[in-house]
Design an enzyme around this catalytic site. Structure first.
Site, PDB file in Angstrom:
ATOM      1  CG  HIS A 278      -0.502   0.036   2.419  1.00  0.00           C
ATOM      2  ND1 HIS A 278       0.094  -1.241   2.862  1.00  0.00           N
ATOM      3  CD2 HIS A 278      -0.427   0.984   3.580  1.00  0.00           C
ATOM      4  CE1 HIS A 278       0.884  -0.813   4.095  1.00  0.00           C
ATOM      5  NE2 HIS A 278       0.434   0.368   4.485  1.00  0.00           N
TER       6      HIS A 278
ATOM      7  CG  HIS B 174       0.103   4.050   5.128  1.00  0.00           C
ATOM      8  ND1 HIS B 174      -0.504   3.338   5.916  1.00  0.00           N
ATOM      9  CD2 HIS B 174      -0.928   5.003   4.561  1.00  0.00           C
ATOM     10  CE1 HIS B 174      -1.677   3.698   6.362  1.00  0.00           C
ATOM     11  NE2 HIS B 174      -2.160   4.606   5.524  1.00  0.00           N
TER      12      HIS B 174
ATOM     13  CG  ASP C 181       5.059   2.980   7.187  1.00  0.00           C
ATOM     14  OD1 ASP C 181       4.143   3.333   6.512  1.00  0.00           O
ATOM     15  OD2 ASP C 181       5.119   2.228   8.183  1.00  0.00           O
ATOM     16  CG  HIS C 182       4.381   0.160   3.725  1.00  0.00           C
ATOM     17  ND1 HIS C 182       4.291  -1.368   4.067  1.00  0.00           N
ATOM     18  CD2 HIS C 182       3.752   0.662   4.955  1.00  0.00           C
ATOM     19  CE1 HIS C 182       3.749  -1.574   5.187  1.00  0.00           C
ATOM     20  NE2 HIS C 182       3.435  -0.600   5.728  1.00  0.00           N
TER      21      HIS C 182
ATOM     22  CG  HIS D 250      -4.209  -0.662   5.810  1.00  0.00           C
ATOM     23  ND1 HIS D 250      -4.397  -0.520   6.956  1.00  0.00           N
ATOM     24  CD2 HIS D 250      -3.076  -0.188   5.327  1.00  0.00           C
ATOM     25  CE1 HIS D 250      -3.030  -0.144   7.335  1.00  0.00           C
ATOM     26  NE2 HIS D 250      -2.427   0.338   6.357  1.00  0.00           N
TER      27      HIS D 250
END
Length: 142
Positions: free
Chosen positions: A61, A63, A65-66, A138
């Protein structure tokens, strides 16, 4: 044999000994990366692995931090004289997100192919890997 390395599992910001989300696998000379948090290329080097043979990067996904480490990894790959095309797989909107991140990495010596997952699930087979992507609940498309 399949090698698996958990490169990072931190959330929202890198810590001195805990990088952001990334997992790398190696199989039959091919490498696959799942997620690419900030500093992923450093975590790969610290583990003694190489980013050069990465054929596919999958994103769970969008976000930060990904995916926020993608521009740095792409630039590192380009500076290492990578020429082979790179495939990116992720949820709907991947192309738009990647193009936005590439504002700081506009010129690379290799092609990038974005593949957006269609529907609630999709299976990909490449380089000996069989990947099954499926929708989960999510707060962003995942």
């Amino acid at each position: 044999m399949l090698d698996v390395c958990l490169l990072g599992s931190g959330g929202m910001m890198p810590l001195p000994y805990r990088w952001l989300t990334a997992l790398m696998t190696r199989f039959n000379g091919s490498s696959l990366l799942i997620d690419c948090g900030e500093g992923t290329q450093i975590a790969i080097k610290e583990k003694g692995w190489s980013f050069k043979p990465i054929d596919v990067i999958c994103f769970t996904h969008f976000h930060g931090d990904h995916i926020s480490g993608l521009p740095g990894l792409l630039l590192t790959m380009g500076n290492a004289d990578r020429r082979e095309p790179l495939t990116l797989i992720g949820p709907k909107g991947l192309g738009r997100v990647v193009n936005s991140l590439r504002v700081i990495a506009p010129e690379l010596p290799f092609q990038i192919h974005c593949v957006e997952i269609e529907g609630n699930s999709q299976t990909f087979e490449m380089n000996g890997y069989r990947l099954k992507a499926f929708r989960v609940n999510h707060n962003v498309t995942c």
